[in-house]
Design an enzyme around this catalytic site. Structure first.
Site, PDB file in Angstrom:
ATOM      1  N   LYS A  11       1.568  -0.534  12.849  1.00 27.01           N
ATOM      2  CA  LYS A  11       2.576  -1.118  11.954  1.00 27.01           C
ATOM      3  C   LYS A  11       3.413  -0.003  11.335  1.00 27.01           C
ATOM      4  CE  LYS A  11       0.599   0.310   7.879  1.00 27.01           C
ATOM      5  NZ  LYS A  11       1.090   1.366   7.060  1.00 27.01           N
ATOM      6  N   ASP A 141      -5.131  -2.625   4.732  1.00 22.82           N
ATOM      7  CA  ASP A 141      -4.193  -3.027   5.786  1.00 22.82           C
ATOM      8  C   ASP A 141      -4.833  -3.957   6.820  1.00 22.82           C
ATOM      9  OD1 ASP A 141      -2.126  -1.573   4.709  1.00 22.82           O
ATOM     10  OD2 ASP A 141      -2.405   0.174   6.013  1.00 22.82           O
TER      11      ASP A 141
END
Ligand code: ATP
Length: 295
Positions: A11, A141
């Site tokens: 990401k 995350d």
């Protein structure tokens, strides 16, 4: 033998803000996360042999990450074992392509892939939301990485809202040859006196309008004030890409990886090649890629 393959995507943070700190040391964040087309490959195999406790073998091609029980993949599988009482053998093979300690959630996305794989092999009735609850106990995350795409992540990473897909663009990620400890960057961040916060609501509005330039204008990351000061090459790399026509170039996560957004893929590819040609002596990893919306 049963087997499942997982693609564990990296990401970037289109924006990252820190709103506060809890007594237990966790930080309250507000971030817009975007999956990108850079990924690790994982294969999970089981002989369906009954074991007193889950027997996990991890075979990894990376010398940069811990093996055995310290690896985030194994830690994620252990959480599934504890929660659902799975007592089977599991062999995991990892091919690592995402740079380590780079701000691209390499460990988190591998852990999320492990949660999905164990679910698919042994407890298919478990929902993504349940995996996310397990994941946040290992890393902020991980809940996002379970589902990916364009999302707003708040709280300590467990409060997620799916956003409209961020407008497609050309993208370059560039990791300078330094490794950064997320924990150390947050610690240093806590002693900063003032920071400039990104306008994340304005970025959400731009994304909702499909306004690439508006989205790019609002990219910001408070942790860059820490990591960018420690490593001036971060700012130099950003300037390089902006001089090659990037709409914006910023750091992702706690760094040191820099991303640059271009109007289209061709511009991004040209800028990546120009960077490589101009920085032959620098051991940077430069990758032209794109956004991914469904994992
Ligand atoms: P984030 O963006 O989520 O903060 P990061 O990209 O900065 O993460 P990682 O690549 O996830 O950093 O590495 C963080 C630490 O986790 C490293 O010290 C690494 O050794 C450890 N680690 C444990 N398991 C893994 C794994 N499977 N892949 C990568 N790192 C792992």
């Amino acid at each position: 033998m049963r087997k499942t393959k997982e693609t564990a995507y990296a990401k970037i943070n289109l924006s990252l803000d820190v709103l506060g700190r809890l007594e237990n040391g966790y930080h309250i964040v507000k971030m817009i996360m975007q999956t990108i087309d850079l990924y690790d490959e994982l294969v999970f195999e089981t002989q369906d042999r009954e074991c007193p406790s889950m027997e996990i073998t991890l075979v990894s091609d990376s010398g940069e990450i811990p093996g055995g029980e310290d690896n985030l993949i194994v830690r994620a599988v252990r959480r599934m074992e504890a929660k659902y009482g799975i007592h089977r053998d599991l062999k995991i093979t990892l091919k690592k392509y995402i740079p380590v300690a780079a701000g691209m959630a390499g460990g988190s996305t591998d852990a999320a892939a492990a949660l999905r794989a164990v679910r698919d092999l042994f407890v298919p009735e478990v929902s993504d939301e349940e995996l996310q609850k397990i994941g946040v106990t290992l890393g902020a995350d991980i809940p996002y990485c379970v589902t990916g795409g364009t999302q707003l992540s708040e709280g300590i990473g467990e409060v997620l809202a799916v956003l409209p897909d961020a407008p497609q663009c050309g993208l370059v990620v560039c990791k300078p040859p330094v490794n950064v400890s997320t924990a150390e960057i947050y610690k240093r961040y806590d002693s900063l006196e003032s920071v400039t916060h990104p306008d994340i609501e304005a970025q959400i509005e731009a994304i909702s309008r499909g306004d690439l330039e508006g989205m790019a204008r609002q990219c910001g990351n408070v942790l860059e004030e820490v990591t960018g000061t420690m490593y001036p090459e971060i700012g130099e790399i950003e300037k390089f890409f902006e001089s090659k026509g990037a709409l914006v170039s910023r750091m992702t996560g706690s760094g040191p990886t820099v991303f640059a957004i271009f109007t289209n893929g061709e511009e991004a590819q040209n800028a990546a090649e120009a960077f490589e040609a101009a920085n032959k002596e620098r051991d940077c990893r430069v990758i032209a890629c794109k956004f991914i919306y469904r994992i």
